[in-house]
Design an enzyme around this catalytic site. Sequence first.
Site, PDB file in Angstrom:
ATOM      1  N   TYR A 280       0.863  -1.180   0.000  1.00  0.00           N
ATOM      2  CA  TYR A 280       0.000   0.000   0.000  1.00  0.00           C
ATOM      3  C   TYR A 280       0.899   1.228   0.000  1.00  0.00           C
ATOM      4  O   TYR A 280       1.835   1.318   0.801  1.00  0.00           O
ATOM      5  CB  TYR A 280      -0.885   0.033   1.242  1.00  0.00           C
TER       6      TYR A 280
ATOM      7  N   GLU B 178      -3.374   7.641  -4.154  1.00  0.00           N
ATOM      8  CA  GLU B 178      -3.210   6.338  -3.506  1.00  0.00           C
ATOM      9  C   GLU B 178      -3.119   5.209  -4.514  1.00  0.00           C
ATOM     10  O   GLU B 178      -3.802   5.207  -5.536  1.00  0.00           O
ATOM     11  CB  GLU B 178      -4.401   6.108  -2.568  1.00  0.00           C
TER      12      GLU B 178
END
Length: 376
Positions: A101, A189
Amino acid sequence: MKIHEYQAVELFKSAGLPVVNGRVATEIKEALVIAQETGYPVVLKSQVLVGGRGKAGGIKKVATKEELGEAFNVLKKLSIKGYPVEKILVVKAIDIKKEFYVAVTVDSGRDDVVLIASAEGGVDIEETAKMNPAAIKKFYLGGKNTIDLARWPAFISSIFPGSKHQQEGTKIFQGLIKVFFENDCSLAEINPLVVTGEGHLLAADAKVNFDDNALFRHEALEKMRDLTYEDADELEAKQSNLSFVKLEGNVGCIVNGAGLAMATMDIIKLSGGQPANFLDVGGSSNPEKVLSALKIILRNKQVKAILINIFGGITRCDDIAKGILAAREQINIPVPLVVRLTGTNEKEAKELLAKNEINTYSTMREAVNKVVELSK
């Protein structure tokens, strides 16, 4: 403002980030062409601006054109959290060996931009943050828009063990930073960032949110807005230069100044009431703003009373009063109005309203107590 994944992918691509090959489709024939170009197997990804699409069945992997046709039809009939699937991103299926992530966002508590990464990436990153916060690594830019290379090695090596992935990861973060600052983002993101079967890092997803207050600088980004996901009242308020957010209470609020608006909602809550909205008419004295504000608030059938709380500085109280009277002439106001006016041209405003049998209050406490009482 949020945009769809396929739009975010294009921003990532323009910044040199490694993304999965594919395009968006609205019809089966388009999807078949894209799949033929990329080569099977492919993944069909529903384009919706809500989370949980995977768990809702909004992502499907197919190996043939027959499977694609069947899966595409299923997705086009799907509704995810009340929103229909209108567009589907068709991308090459990739061999995923590991997930990470990575993101760039704003830490308002630190007044800084922060890079966030975890070697435990994937759809359950929120759960990771709760159960294992040590797995979430942070790197603050310190007021800059570039990476401080002196501090960087410790951070990047805590995420990617090998030098190859550390180098690729650094380039990916630099690309995310470029996207973030060039577009006035609040979030950029990748979840997940994956290691492919060939051993390279690749963005398997893309998410970008923009700061609404900066969109006037980005006309091209404004055109990406999907109005399906926008609240109609909030859009109308924006067009009228009002700051409006709908809440779940029954006391409508019309206030000038964001600070006073927040304080007004707090005091309503402390007094046993429930604010129905945040609404800041700003510093303008245009009576039309009051009319627009009342129209928007009255569409909410939960509203039982409305508080107009004005501290007149730049805003003139008499203009607010004129707006109240204009609204009463033009629209039906089926709920009681409680008006508190103080400041510039306060006397004139109160006299004008008194002539029209509208009572006013001098203190916010009196006005709040009254509106909460009426809302019950």
